[in-house]
Design an enzyme around this catalytic site. Structure first.
Site, PDB file in Angstrom:
ATOM      1  N   LYS A  84       0.920  -0.967   0.054  1.00  0.00           N
ATOM      2  CA  LYS A  84       0.070   0.119  -0.146  1.00  0.00           C
ATOM      3  C   LYS A  84       0.926   1.285   0.129  1.00  0.00           C
ATOM      4  O   LYS A  84       2.035   1.311   0.559  1.00  0.00           O
ATOM      5  CB  LYS A  84      -1.042   0.122   1.165  1.00  0.00           C
ATOM      6  CG  LYS A  84      -1.844  -1.180   1.403  1.00  0.00           C
ATOM      7  CD  LYS A  84      -2.823  -1.437   0.347  1.00  0.00           C
ATOM      8  CE  LYS A  84      -3.531  -2.663   0.753  1.00  0.00           C
ATOM      9  NZ  LYS A  84      -4.659  -2.744  -0.150  1.00  0.00           N
ATOM     10  N   LYS A  99       2.703  -8.577  -2.248  1.00  0.00           N
ATOM     11  CA  LYS A  99       1.783  -9.082  -3.173  1.00  0.00           C
ATOM     12  C   LYS A  99       1.675  -7.406  -4.052  1.00  0.00           C
ATOM     13  O   LYS A  99       1.394  -6.481  -3.419  1.00  0.00           O
ATOM     14  CB  LYS A  99       0.460  -9.566  -2.862  1.00  0.00           C
ATOM     15  CG  LYS A  99      -0.854  -9.428  -3.865  1.00  0.00           C
ATOM     16  CD  LYS A  99      -1.956  -9.713  -2.971  1.00  0.00           C
ATOM     17  CE  LYS A  99      -3.228  -9.767  -3.760  1.00  0.00           C
ATOM     18  NZ  LYS A  99      -3.440  -8.254  -3.929  1.00  0.00           N
ATOM     19  N   GLU A 131      -4.647  -5.625  -6.849  1.00  0.00           N
ATOM     20  CA  GLU A 131      -5.405  -6.246  -7.970  1.00  0.00           C
ATOM     21  C   GLU A 131      -5.262  -5.076  -9.161  1.00  0.00           C
ATOM     22  O   GLU A 131      -5.347  -5.717 -10.291  1.00  0.00           O
ATOM     23  CB  GLU A 131      -6.820  -6.614  -7.776  1.00  0.00           C
ATOM     24  CG  GLU A 131      -7.690  -5.584  -7.442  1.00  0.00           C
ATOM     25  CD  GLU A 131      -7.730  -5.321  -5.813  1.00  0.00           C
ATOM     26  OE1 GLU A 131      -8.691  -4.386  -5.462  1.00  0.00           O
ATOM     27  OE2 GLU A 131      -6.735  -5.814  -5.223  1.00  0.00           O
ATOM     28  N   HIS A 188      -6.241 -13.394  -8.030  1.00  0.00           N
ATOM     29  CA  HIS A 188      -7.262 -12.348  -7.375  1.00  0.00           C
ATOM     30  C   HIS A 188      -8.745 -12.418  -7.736  1.00  0.00           C
ATOM     31  O   HIS A 188      -8.744 -12.863  -9.192  1.00  0.00           O
ATOM     32  CB  HIS A 188      -6.778 -11.076  -7.606  1.00  0.00           C
ATOM     33  CG  HIS A 188      -7.174 -10.089  -6.233  1.00  0.00           C
ATOM     34  ND1 HIS A 188      -8.577  -9.603  -6.444  1.00  0.00           N
ATOM     35  CD2 HIS A 188      -6.731  -9.629  -5.099  1.00  0.00           C
ATOM     36  CE1 HIS A 188      -8.762  -8.718  -5.575  1.00  0.00           C
ATOM     37  NE2 HIS A 188      -7.599  -8.531  -4.545  1.00  0.00           N
TER      38      HIS A 188
END
Length: 473
Positions: free
Chosen positions: A168, A194, A197, A287
């Site tokens: 993030k 990760k 998406e 995802h």
């Protein structure tokens, strides 16, 4: 011998497609629909209409029916059940002969089962609640490229859930700063980081730059910690050709795992990418972006348990499944049901968890269930209890939001996880004793202590929209 004759005109669907005495074959694909009929349309006619429009029927009799064996190829509505606590709707069970569908093509299955029938005027609303795929069809599908055990062997991680983090902010970071965030998380004891998406190849961070900086960070963290690490590189792209180009580059630089948005990117693209991963020794994280558009309305759409089965058939080693305790939709009973459908080799019918059919997966590998969305260290005991070892617990804000930074947030999560796993292995009831377990662990981990203090008041206590119908009684 009776001679078939053609009689033009329109007749009720029930005359051909309602067959209550039919006993489904082991090779039939079975579907359970929740139907809300239009006023004046009775249950049998509505169920038969769904069976017809989702198989080989149309609105009028056609002479070309005489050129095939309609009685063999047609879908059959064979049972109707009440929806508990809902008089306006009912369940219709439909059996389809396996020869209606191309082998190994979930795309073709969906084109029929959730195709034009969902816009049929005689039906006010329609939801596909569950599908039974016979073992004869399962064996034609590729399934997960690696599966749970192979991934554990590749990553050398056993006896606990895997631990991850979504970087993030999800959008806006440069590739260099993105790689820095990845490095801090991985050196802090996470197994994976990760891409979010919606990270593809935007002007602020082109995909090739991201891949290079992230892989550099991953290798550096591996060298420092002595553990295998990985980052889900999202190869979702505007075209299949570009998707494979990105996947090939990820392989060239030594990345162990790539990622795909299987609903937004498309089931055809996902099946192709899964085959590529299988042939190239890559893990595939999947995802579910866009799923709630399809599955959140309890009266119309596709239940997530069906999307779970479709993913396992088309291929993926990980799938996001909700958290129960976090910020995203999903009640406990339903979530436990689709987690089993993702991982187990045989799942029996269990209406208490929303599972309408036995599902036999044969020797098809299972996939990791991914818990992600609004979770932090206080959720760890419940997550370990709900998801078990064959899962990935993914903390985004619950890692990067730590007051001391990413590495401290990652370390806090790893300490909390290992404390909960140890307590569980000792026979303790970790959900009931969660506070005590975490507090004891925090005595030896200032990072965990600060994390517990930071998020002690954070809860997501909203009512579930898509509840199990059994709960309506």
């Amino acid at each position: 011998m009776a001679i078939k004759t053609y009689q033009a005109g329109v007749k009720e669907y029930r005359q051909t497609y309602w067959q209550p005495d039919y006993v489904p074959l082991d090779t039939d694909i079975l579907a359970c629909f929740k139907i809300t009929p239009q006023s004046g349309v009775d249950r049998e006619e509505a169920a038969a209409a769904v069976a017809a429009e989702s198989s080989c029927g149309t609105w009028t009799t056609v002479w070309t029916d005489l050129l095939t064996d309609l009685d063999y190829y047609k879908g059959r509505a064979y049972r109707i059940e009440d929806v508990p606590g809902d008089d306006a709707r009912f369940y219709a069970f439909v059996a389809y002969p396996i020869d209606l569908f191309e082998e190994g093509s979930v795309v073709n299955v969906f084109t029929s089962l959730v195709g034009n029938v969902f816009g049929f005027k005689a039906i006010r609303a329609l939801r596909l609640e569950d599908v039974r795929f016979p073992i004869a069809y399962v064996k034609t599908c590729g399934g997960p490229p690696s599966g749970i055990q192979v991934e554990r062997d590749k990553m050398n991680k056993y006896g606990r859930p895997l631990l991850g983090c979504t970087i993030k902010p999800k959008l806006g970071l440069s590739a260099k700063n993105y790689g820095r965030a990845v490095y801090e998380c991985l050196r802090g004891s996470l197994d994976f980081t990760k891409d979010d998406e919606n990270i593809n190849s935007q002007p602020f961070m082109r995909w090739r730059d991201r891949f290079e900086f992230v892989q550099e960070a991953t290798l550096k963290a591996e060298a420092e910690t002595g553990e295998r690490k990985g980052h889900y590189l999202n190869v979702t792209a505007p075209t299949p050709e570009e998707m494979y180009k990105r996947a090939e580059f990820a392989k060239e630089i030594g990345a162990p795992i790539i990622m795909h948005d299987y609903l937004a990117g498309g089931l055809c693209a996902n099946a192709g990418l899964a085959n590529w991963c299988r042939n190239n020794g890559m893990l595939l994280h999947v995802h579910r972006a866009m799923h709630a558009v399809l599955d959140r309305n309890p009266h119309h759409g596709i239940h997530f348990r069906v999307l779970t089965k479709i993913l396992r058939l088309s291929g993926g080693d990980h799938l996001h499944t909700g958290t129960v305790v976090g910020k995203l939709e999903g009640d406990r009973a339903s979530t436990l049901g689709w987690i089993d459908l993702l991982r187990e080799s045989f799942v029996p019918e269990d209406r208490s968890r929303g599972i309408f059919f036995d599902q036999d997966w044969g020797s098809m590998p299972g996939a990791f269930a991914v818990a992600s969305g609004g979770i932090h260290v206080w959720h760890m005991p419940a997550l370990v209890a709900i998801f078990g070892d064959d899962s990935v617990l993914q903390f985004g804000g619950g890692t990067l939001g730590h007051p001391w930074g990413n590495a401290a947030g990652a370390h806090a999560n790893r300490v909390a996880l290992e404390a909960c796993v140890q307590a569980r292995n000792e026979g303790r009831q970790i959900e009931k004793e969660g506070r005590e377990i975490l507090t004891a662990a925090a005595q030896h981990s200032p990072e965990l202590k600060i994390a517990m203090e930071t998020w002690k008041e954070i809860k997501f206590e909203f009512d579930t929209v898509d509840k199990l119908d059994i709960a309506h009684k």
